[in-house]
Design an enzyme around this catalytic site. Structure first.
Site, short mmCIF file in Angstrom:
data_model
loop_
_atom_site.label_atom_id
_atom_site.label_comp_id
_atom_site.label_asym_id
_atom_site.label_seq_id
_atom_site.Cartn_x
_atom_site.Cartn_y
_atom_site.Cartn_z
CG HIS A 138 -31.24 127.31 109.65
ND1 HIS A 138 -32.18 126.67 110.42
CD2 HIS A 138 -30.10 127.31 110.39
CE1 HIS A 138 -31.63 126.30 111.57
NE2 HIS A 138 -30.37 126.69 111.58
CB CYS B 82 -28.97 123.32 111.24
SG CYS B 82 -29.13 123.48 113.05
CG HIS C 157 -26.08 126.38 112.03
ND1 HIS C 157 -27.32 126.94 112.18
CD2 HIS C 157 -25.27 127.38 111.57
CE1 HIS C 157 -27.27 128.23 111.79
NE2 HIS C 157 -26.05 128.50 111.42
CG ASP D 136 -26.65 126.50 115.99
OD1 ASP D 136 -26.73 127.64 116.46
OD2 ASP D 136 -27.59 125.93 115.42
CG HIS D 137 -28.11 126.78 119.84
ND1 HIS D 137 -29.31 126.14 119.66
CD2 HIS D 137 -28.16 127.88 119.05
CE1 HIS D 137 -30.05 126.83 118.79
NE2 HIS D 137 -29.37 127.88 118.41
CE1 TYR E 74 -26.03 131.51 118.37
CE2 TYR E 74 -28.27 131.54 119.22
CZ TYR E 74 -27.37 131.23 118.22
OH TYR E 74 -27.81 130.62 117.07
C1 DNO Z 1 -31.06 129.61 116.28
C2 DNO Z 1 -30.78 129.56 114.88
C3 DNO Z 1 -31.88 130.00 113.98
C4 DNO Z 1 -31.28 130.33 112.64
C5 DNO Z 1 -32.13 130.97 111.66
C6 DNO Z 1 -31.49 131.05 110.32
O1 DNO Z 1 -30.21 129.86 117.04
O2 DNO Z 1 -30.07 128.49 114.46
O3 DNO Z 1 -32.46 131.13 114.49
O4 DNO Z 1 -30.28 131.21 112.85
O5 DNO Z 1 -33.28 130.28 111.54
O6 DNO Z 1 -32.21 131.85 109.49
#
Ligand code: DNO
Length: 407
Positions: free
Chosen positions: A233, A271, A298, A351-352, A368
């Protein structure tokens, strides 16, 4: 694309069946309750897998197997920590999960200064304020030599910001910064934070990269045997914080990692939000350049602000070209499918999400909540279907699209 949803386990206030309601078919999870540095017991992995299966879902991606600081420092219990990581990976592989996301950020994982920044629409977003961050490390944490990392103007702006903070503001900022955001495995107080940072004294980006490549050199061959895809990531935000090196921030960084252990198992979590926080990251170009090694997506967006701050925007409305990224990734799936790969489908998760509606005030993990992610996933799904409908060459999943129409 495989639509997935992050679930923090039985403690997650957003239950599994909500993920199914949002339209996800896959789950992204980890044994968050287990201490970093120890191997995950197989029965715990199986219990998690079965809980997910009982909800009619599939555990698609492990995010993340924690990375003990000793692995980054290559000191102390490093050997044991790598062996434990490999054991966890093997337990996960035996349980049938083949994609593992991890990160290599020293001391802190993702960093924000505000977890409830009010949007004009009245929802809330998480935000990174560059001046608040400087104020924190210069005047509250008082990190040694921190002033070397800032211009005189920024130090002055940070001082003014700090002087205007009430005790409660300081407390809130500190809690957000070092006491643990959702998904980060560590939480510090001022003193332990200073000590954790000091352990990296003198470590350069080259040193940290050497640690990562040494880790990959040991884990990679086992991953190959087990059929595991490793997906690193990016740093979030993608630049050094607290004077600590960060090495997964740019296209150049990714190139060095991928070529440093040149095997298809050594891949990335693309991401879009993390990488998109830097203006000089051309996301569509990066998705194209690294497409074959992208094992996990992500999908989220940030809106970059003029002074280096950013906040999380709607999934289709930030500073990056989300449709462009989706298009490149659909092309990649098509290529994989055409080459006969059974695993052509790339898992993605929204993601989020913004804190919206009656999720506000319910507590839970920052970024989340349910409704915001449901909205994000729905928008992304609509965008994917729109692209596939307009561009027939992107229709790897045409059957799936039809199925959805029928339902
Ligand atoms: C936040 C995330 C990070 C991610 C980690 C992966 O929400 O995108 O915490 O999960 O860094 O290891």
């Amino acid at each position: 694309m495989k639509q997935t949803w992050r679930w923090f386990g039985p403690e997650d206030p957003v239950p599994l069946h909500y993920a199914a309601q949002a339209g996800a078919t896959g789950i992204v999870s980890a044994l968050h309750h287990l201490y970093r540095g120890e191997a995950w017991p197989e029965e715990e992995v199986l219990r998690r897998r079965d809980a997910i299966a009982a909800a009619g879902l599939e555990w698609s991606v492990v995010e993340s197997i924690p990375m003990h600081n000793s692995i980054k420092l290559r000191t102390g219990p490093c050997r044991g920590a790598i062996d434990a990581w490999i054991d966890s990976m093997a337990a996960v592989a035996r349980a049938g999960i083949k994609t593992i996301c991890y990160n290599f950020m020293p001391v802190v994982d993702w960093v924000r200064t505000d977890i409830a920044w009010r949007l004009p629409s009245t929802g809330y977003a998480v935000r990174f304020d560059a001046v608040d961050f400087a104020a924190y490390e210069l005047f509250i944490l008082k990190r040694r030599n921190a002033e070397r990392d800032y211009s005189a103007d920024r130090i002055e702006a940070a001082r003014r910001r700090f002087e205007a903070m009430a005790e409660a503001d300081i407390e809130r900022l500190e809690r957000t910064l070092i006491a643990g955001l959702s998904a980060s495995e560590s939480s510090y107080d001022r003193e332990s934070m200073r000590a954790a940072i000091a352990a990296y004294d003198g470590m350069t980006a080259e040193d940290l990269r050497a640690s990562l490549l040494a880790f990959l050199g040991e884990v990679g061959p086992v991953a190959e045997e087990l059929g595991i895809r490793l997906a690193i990531h990016p740093d979030d935000p993608p630049w050094p914080l607290y004077g600590l090196p960060r090495i997964v921030s740019t296209a150049d960084d990714l190139r060095k990692i991928l070529s440093g252990y040149d095997s298809p198992v050594n891949g990335i979590t693309f991401c879009a939000g993390s990488l998109g926080s830097r203006e000089d990251n051309d996301l569509v170009g990066m998705a194209r350049a690294f497409g074959s090694r992208i094992h996990f997506l992500h999908l989220r967006q940030v809106r970059r602000e003029a002074d280096g701050s950013f906040h999380e925007a709607e999934h289709l409305a930030g500073s990056s070209d989300m449709l462009g990224i989706l298009r490149v990734m659909l092309e990649e799936e098509r290529r994989r499918a055409d080459s006969g790969r059974a695993d052509w489908e790339i898992p993605m998760r929204p993601d989020h999400g913004h804190l919206l509606g009656d999720d506000a005030g319910k507590g839970g993990n920052a970024g989340y909540s349910f409704v915001g992610r449901l909205k994000g996933l729905a928008e992304l799904r609509g965008a994917i279907q729109g692209l596939q409908s307009a561009l027939p060459e992107l229709r790897t999943s045409e059957l799936k699209v039809e199925e959805r129409h029928i339902r």
